[in-house]
Design an enzyme around this catalytic site. Structure first.
Site, PDB file in Angstrom:
ATOM      1  N   ARG A   1      -7.806  12.980 -24.145  1.00 13.61           N
ATOM      2  CA  ARG A   1      -9.127  13.634 -24.080  1.00 13.61           C
ATOM      3  C   ARG A   1      -9.053  14.945 -23.309  1.00 13.61           C
ATOM      4  NH1 ARG A   1     -11.491   8.300 -21.310  1.00 13.61           N
ATOM      5  NH2 ARG A   1      -9.826   7.479 -22.632  1.00 13.61           N
TER       6      ARG A   1
ATOM      7  N   LYS B   1      -4.568  15.741 -31.605  1.00 12.44           N
ATOM      8  CA  LYS B   1      -3.883  15.434 -30.333  1.00 12.44           C
ATOM      9  C   LYS B   1      -2.382  15.489 -30.561  1.00 12.44           C
ATOM     10  CE  LYS B   1      -3.004  11.569 -27.101  1.00 12.44           C
ATOM     11  NZ  LYS B   1      -3.459  10.264 -26.572  1.00 12.44           N
TER      12      LYS B   1
ATOM     13  N   ASP C   1      -3.000   8.601 -17.613  1.00 13.34           N
ATOM     14  CA  ASP C   1      -2.677   8.099 -18.958  1.00 13.34           C
ATOM     15  C   ASP C   1      -3.832   8.346 -19.936  1.00 13.34           C
ATOM     16  OD1 ASP C   1      -1.142   6.968 -20.911  1.00 13.34           O
ATOM     17  OD2 ASP C   1      -1.434   4.898 -20.263  1.00 13.34           O
TER      18      ASP C   1
ATOM     19  N   ASP D   1       4.043  10.221 -24.613  1.00 14.36           N
ATOM     20  CA  ASP D   1       3.083   9.830 -23.579  1.00 14.36           C
ATOM     21  C   ASP D   1       3.704   8.750 -22.698  1.00 14.36           C
ATOM     22  OD1 ASP D   1       0.931   9.267 -22.021  1.00 14.36           O
ATOM     23  OD2 ASP D   1      -0.306   8.392 -23.629  1.00 14.36           O
TER      24      ASP D   1
ATOM     25  N   GLU E   1      -4.834  11.061 -21.040  1.00 11.40           N
ATOM     26  CA  GLU E   1      -4.537  12.496 -21.126  1.00 11.40           C
ATOM     27  C   GLU E   1      -5.008  13.114 -22.443  1.00 11.40           C
ATOM     28  OE1 GLU E   1      -2.523  10.205 -22.072  1.00 11.40           O
ATOM     29  OE2 GLU E   1      -1.944  10.987 -24.033  1.00 11.40           O
TER      30      GLU E   1
ATOM     31  N   ASP F   1       2.551   9.840 -30.292  1.00  7.74           N
ATOM     32  CA  ASP F   1       1.249  10.191 -29.735  1.00  7.74           C
ATOM     33  C   ASP F   1       0.803  11.586 -30.180  1.00  7.74           C
ATOM     34  OD1 ASP F   1      -0.908   9.230 -28.310  1.00  7.74           O
ATOM     35  OD2 ASP F   1      -0.192   9.966 -26.370  1.00  7.74           O
TER      36      ASP F   1
ATOM     37  N   LYS G   1       3.246   4.085 -17.876  1.00  2.09           N
ATOM     38  CA  LYS G   1       3.103   2.918 -18.762  1.00  2.09           C
ATOM     39  C   LYS G   1       4.248   1.934 -18.496  1.00  2.09           C
ATOM     40  CE  LYS G   1       1.044   5.337 -22.739  1.00  2.09           C
ATOM     41  NZ  LYS G   1      -0.230   4.610 -22.842  1.00  2.09           N
TER      42      LYS G   1
HETATM   43  N1  BES Z   1      -1.686   7.401 -26.237  1.00  2.00           N
HETATM   44  C1  BES Z   1      -2.463   6.413 -25.590  1.00  2.00           C
HETATM   45  C2  BES Z   1      -3.238   5.545 -26.585  1.00  2.00           C
HETATM   46  C3  BES Z   1      -2.429   4.669 -27.495  1.00  2.00           C
HETATM   47  C4  BES Z   1      -2.250   3.331 -27.222  1.00  2.00           C
HETATM   48  C5  BES Z   1      -1.937   5.173 -28.672  1.00  2.00           C
HETATM   49  C6  BES Z   1      -1.548   2.527 -28.097  1.00  2.00           C
HETATM   50  C7  BES Z   1      -1.223   4.373 -29.538  1.00  2.00           C
HETATM   51  C8  BES Z   1      -1.030   3.051 -29.266  1.00  2.00           C
HETATM   52  C9  BES Z   1      -3.484   7.054 -24.662  1.00  2.00           C
HETATM   53  O1  BES Z   1      -3.132   8.279 -24.116  1.00  2.00           O
HETATM   54  C10 BES Z   1      -3.713   6.116 -23.548  1.00  2.00           C
HETATM   55  O2  BES Z   1      -2.780   5.811 -22.846  1.00  2.00           O
HETATM   56  N2  BES Z   1      -4.944   5.658 -23.388  1.00  2.00           N
HETATM   57  C11 BES Z   1      -5.297   4.751 -22.377  1.00  2.00           C
HETATM   58  C12 BES Z   1      -6.602   5.237 -21.788  1.00  2.00           C
HETATM   59  C13 BES Z   1      -7.039   4.491 -20.570  1.00  2.00           C
HETATM   60  C14 BES Z   1      -6.121   4.801 -19.406  1.00  2.00           C
HETATM   61  C15 BES Z   1      -8.450   4.912 -20.252  1.00  2.00           C
HETATM   62  C16 BES Z   1      -5.483   3.379 -23.005  1.00  2.00           C
HETATM   63  O3  BES Z   1      -6.010   3.301 -24.117  1.00  2.00           O
HETATM   64  O4  BES Z   1      -5.095   2.399 -22.391  1.00  2.00           O
HETATM   65 ZN    ZN Z   2      -1.980   8.097 -22.318  1.00  2.00          ZN
HETATM   66 ZN    ZN Z   3      -1.757   9.388 -25.252  1.00  2.00          ZN
END
Ligand code: BES
Ligand code: ZN
Ligand code: ZN
Length: 503
Positions: free
Chosen positions: A356, A269, A352, A274, A354, A293, A281
């Site tokens: 996947r 990834k 968010d 992000d 994104e 990210d 966020k």
């Molecule tokens: N890049 C984030 C995940 C992340 C969180 C990485 C903390 C490093 C530290 C990812 O893209 C994300 O925002 N995921 C969301 C998914 C949710 C909206 C289903 C999450 O984990 O909150």
């Molecule tokens: Zn995200």
């Molecule tokens: Zn992300």
């Protein structure tokens, strides 16, 4: 690296490792030369080595208990500073313990340039693995991201000497040479992750990959936006829609000499930043970490820098999916439906989620490439951090043999993994009313529902997925992990590639 204040976006990024893993001399010797500091392993019980020159009672009174990770600097009349390095119970250190002990010594000697380490109790330890672990411990602990500081005030480490009575010095030296390569890789991954988001764009990562490919003997194909449109990579293009920066898909190829033992696919990834997109966020400290990210893509790229030098026998193909995730008038929206390369359609319920979306197109491309197995690595879910913290990454998969190989590599690299179940009963949470699948699961088990989403794209191809959202970063200096990006995954995936065969 770009320093012009009016121009944030760098034209090119040169991932010069900020520590000299090749400039630092690392040697096993019979006796020390004239050094600035010498560490001496002191167990938590039994005799204190003569070079310490103090009794156990004196050490204890000074607060040194000999526990692994502890150090005590000892003022003395000789030129070299003496440091007691805790070794735990006599003879109890394994390879991972030695890596940590070497790191502890280096942390106690940050201002010294020529250091030594007197080891004892190494009889039962494999000399090559010991040499590798010591090199890794020393050089990873000395890592410091300082290229953007006006005054770099770190002391270069010029010489490290090890005295280890009874060791097979040739085997240990071979291990050191291996350790230099794994450290170089992990350092590249750390530098890429620590780089500010506007300094390292998707195109910038492409330029860095090309440079590294030429230097370390792997192929790099760069796919720009138009080529991604031609490839129908709707996931990556959807996430990129809000960005002022073009996306890139980077395909890395390593071909060994002779018949390959297998063909391993690696997917990373590469979200350069992000913001969450329209599902923005909050501006909390976590948001500040979102320049990392792309930690999965950085780890995969780092792996390729080691394959030729470590004589990898498997063919390896890497797919790095690179873009930032930004809100803007052109950004993808909640309710949008993306059509992926596989043909599957995805309803976007949260912009968010994104990671996947960009990963799924790469999984499809890897399968079209007829790989025997795929391992993907991604900073995918906050839930991975919440469940297992910063030291352990969850791993999921559809094939226990491959998952076991990944777990064993994590064990050897001391990059800790824990397998979580790919609980198929949760799959309906990803159902969509309007498309084949949605990108958002329910409120629980977020790392699992993200993995279930990816599983839709791999079919029966053996696949393992490592979620490094927790382990990509460390809040503090901790043994060989330095504060900031950890480079997690680079060393474990190198180990996986080196041992990989189709069956
Ligand atoms: N890049 C984030 C995940 C992340 C969180 C990485 C903390 C490093 C530290 C990812 O893209 C994300 O925002 N995921 C969301 C998914 C949710 C909206 C289903 C999450 O984990 O909150
Ligand atoms: Zn995200
Ligand atoms: Zn992300």
């Amino acid at each position: 690296m770009n320093h012009e204040p009016y121009k944030l976006i760098a034209e090119g990024f040169t991932p010069v490792p900020s520590i000299g893993s090749s400039e630092t001399g690392l040697h096993f010797v019979e006796s020390f030369d004239d050094l600035d500091a010498v560490g001496v392993l002191v167990a938590s019980e039994g005799e204190v080595p003569a070079s310490i020159g103090l009794t156990r009672e004196t050490l204890e009174r000074a607060g040194f208990d000999g526990k692994p990770g502890s150090t005590l600097q000892l003022a003395n009349a000789s030129r070299a500073l003496i440091i007691a390095v805790g070794g735990g119970k006599p003879g109890s250190l394994d390879v991972h313990g030695w890596r940590k002990a070497a790191a502890a010594l280096v942390r106690a000697t940050q201002r010294h340039s020529r250091i030594g380490f007197e080891l004892s109790g190494v009889e039962g330890v494999d000399a090559e693995l010991l040499g590798q672990a010591l090199a890794e411990g020393v050089l990873l602990a000395r890592y410091n991201y300082s290229s953007l500081k006006s005054k770099a005030n770190e002391t270069p480490l010029s010489v490290v000497q090890f005295v280890a009575p009874g060791i097979d010095a040739d085997a240990a030296a071979r291990g050191v040479a291996i350790g230099r390569v794994t450290v170089r890789a992990a350092t590249i991954a750390r530098d890429l992750c620590n780089a500010p988001p506007s300094h390292l764009t998707a195109a910038g990562l492409g330029a860095a990959a090309k440079e590294l490919g030429e230097k370390f003997g792997f192929g790099v194909e760069e796919f720009d936006k138009q080529q991604l449109i031609d490839l129908r990579c709707g996931g990556l293009l959807g996430v990129n829609a809000g960005s002022a920066q073009e996306p890139r898909m980077l395909k890395l190829t390593f071909t060994p000499e002779g018949t390959p033992t297998g063909h391993l696919g690696m997917v990373g990834k590469g979200i350069m930043y992000d913001s969450g997109g329209v599902s923005l966020k909050p501006s909390d400290p976590m948001h500040l970490l979102m320049k990392m990210d792309m930690g999965g893509a950085a780890a995969v790229l780092a792996v390729f820098t080691a394959l030729r030098d470590l004589d990898c026998k498997a063919a390896v193909s890497g797919f790095l999916m690179c873009t930032d995730n930004m809100p803007s008038g052109s950004a993808y929206k909640l309710g949008d439906v993306l059509t992926t390369r596989s043909g599957l359609t995805i309803e976007v319920k949260n912009t968010d989620a994104e990671g996947r979306l960009v990963m799924c197109d790469a999984l499809t491309l890897a399968i079209e490439d007829q790989v025997d197995g795929i391992v993907d690595i991604a900073t995918l879910t906050g839930n991975a951090l919440v469940s297992l913290g910063q030291l352990t990454a969850p791993v999921f998969g559809n094939d226990q043999r491959l998952v076991d190989l990944v777990l064993e590599s994590g064990g050897r690299a001391d990059e800790q993994l824990w397998q979580l179940p790919l609980e198929r009963a949760y799959r309906p949470q990803l159902d969509s009313d309007v498309a084949d699948i949605s990108n958002l699961g329910g409120p629980y088990a977020g790392a699992t529902t993200a993995a279930l989403f990816l599983a839709e794209f791999v079919g029966d191809t053996p696949w393992a997925h490592i979620d490094i959202a927790g382990t990509m970063q460390s809040d503090k200096d901790d043994a060989w992990r330095s504060k900031g990006a950890t480079g997690f995954g680079a060393r474990l995936l190198i180990d996986l590639a080196l041992g990989y065969s189709a069956d």
